[in-house]
Write a protein that holds these residues in place. Structure first.
Motif, mmCIF file in Angstrom:
data_model
loop_
_atom_site.group_PDB
_atom_site.id
_atom_site.type_symbol
_atom_site.label_atom_id
_atom_site.label_comp_id
_atom_site.label_asym_id
_atom_site.label_seq_id
_atom_site.Cartn_x
_atom_site.Cartn_y
_atom_site.Cartn_z
ATOM 1 N N TYR A 57 6.390 4.274 -7.509
ATOM 2 C CA TYR A 57 5.607 4.136 -8.744
ATOM 3 C C TYR A 57 5.839 5.376 -9.594
ATOM 4 N N MET A 58 5.827 5.210 -10.913
ATOM 5 C CA MET A 58 5.992 6.342 -11.821
ATOM 6 C C MET A 58 5.127 6.141 -13.056
ATOM 7 N N THR A 59 4.483 7.233 -13.518
ATOM 8 C CA THR A 59 3.739 7.171 -14.777
ATOM 9 C C THR A 59 3.640 8.565 -15.390
ATOM 10 N N THR A 60 3.600 8.607 -16.701
ATOM 11 C CA THR A 60 3.358 9.854 -17.426
ATOM 12 C C THR A 60 1.975 9.820 -18.075
ATOM 13 N N TYR A 61 1.191 8.788 -17.789
ATOM 14 C CA TYR A 61 -0.129 8.604 -18.405
ATOM 15 C C TYR A 61 -1.034 9.807 -18.165
ATOM 16 N N LYS A 62 -1.575 10.369 -19.245
ATOM 17 C CA LYS A 62 -2.528 11.481 -19.229
ATOM 18 C C LYS A 62 -1.972 12.757 -18.571
ATOM 19 N N TYR A 67 5.728 16.123 -17.769
ATOM 20 C CA TYR A 67 5.344 15.973 -16.365
ATOM 21 C C TYR A 67 5.199 14.499 -16.047
ATOM 22 N N ILE A 68 5.384 14.156 -14.776
ATOM 23 C CA ILE A 68 5.328 12.768 -14.329
ATOM 24 C C ILE A 68 4.606 12.698 -12.981
ATOM 25 N N VAL A 69 3.900 11.603 -12.771
ATOM 26 C CA VAL A 69 3.291 11.320 -11.470
ATOM 27 C C VAL A 69 4.207 10.333 -10.761
ATOM 28 N N LEU A 70 4.609 10.684 -9.541
ATOM 29 C CA LEU A 70 5.471 9.823 -8.739
ATOM 30 C C LEU A 70 4.662 9.314 -7.546
ATOM 31 N N GLY A 71 4.487 8.010 -7.455
ATOM 32 C CA GLY A 71 3.900 7.417 -6.263
ATOM 33 C C GLY A 71 4.985 7.387 -5.204
ATOM 34 N N ILE A 72 4.658 7.857 -3.988
ATOM 35 C CA ILE A 72 5.679 7.983 -2.949
ATOM 36 C C ILE A 72 5.255 7.291 -1.660
ATOM 37 N N GLU A 73 6.263 6.913 -0.897
ATOM 38 C CA GLU A 73 6.074 6.272 0.402
ATOM 39 C C GLU A 73 6.980 6.993 1.393
ATOM 40 N N LYS A 74 6.405 7.443 2.492
ATOM 41 C CA LYS A 74 7.163 8.220 3.475
ATOM 42 C C LYS A 74 8.262 7.374 4.124
ATOM 43 N N VAL A 75 9.442 7.942 4.235
ATOM 44 C CA VAL A 75 10.566 7.313 4.918
ATOM 45 C C VAL A 75 10.702 7.908 6.301
ATOM 46 N N LYS A 76 10.802 9.250 6.392
ATOM 47 C CA LYS A 76 10.834 9.920 7.684
ATOM 48 C C LYS A 76 10.609 11.411 7.534
#
Length: 80
Positions: A57-62, A67-76
């Motif tokens: 997920y990615m957003t620059t909202y607020k 700057y950007i907010v990156l939603g992340i999911e662990k791989v390893k």
């Protein structure tokens, strides 16, 4: 695309445990959905530990400009 980035120990632990599921980063590179972030633990020097996460997920909202907010999911997780 793969991005190698530094991360401070307190944030590294939260990401590696799956508690912290986002990163706020300066938008100084071309992030994309599905990109891999290799987050290297950094305490003034590399510790040898890293965690791999995927951008879901990615957003620059607020956010501050560039700057950007990156939603992340662990791989390893790797390292000492």
């Amino acid at each position: 695309m793969v991005h190698d980035l530094k991360i401070q120990p307190e944030f590294f632990e939260s990401v590696s445990l799956g508690i912290k599921t986002f990163e706020i980063r300066k938008l100084d590179r071309k992030y994309g959905f599905g990109d891999l972030l290799i987050l290297h633990e950094w305490d003034g020097d590399y510790t040898g530990r890293y965690v791999e996460v995927r951008i879901v997920y990615m957003t620059t909202y607020k956010q501050q400009a560039d700057y950007i907010v990156l939603g992340i999911e662990k791989v390893k997780k790797r390292g000492a």
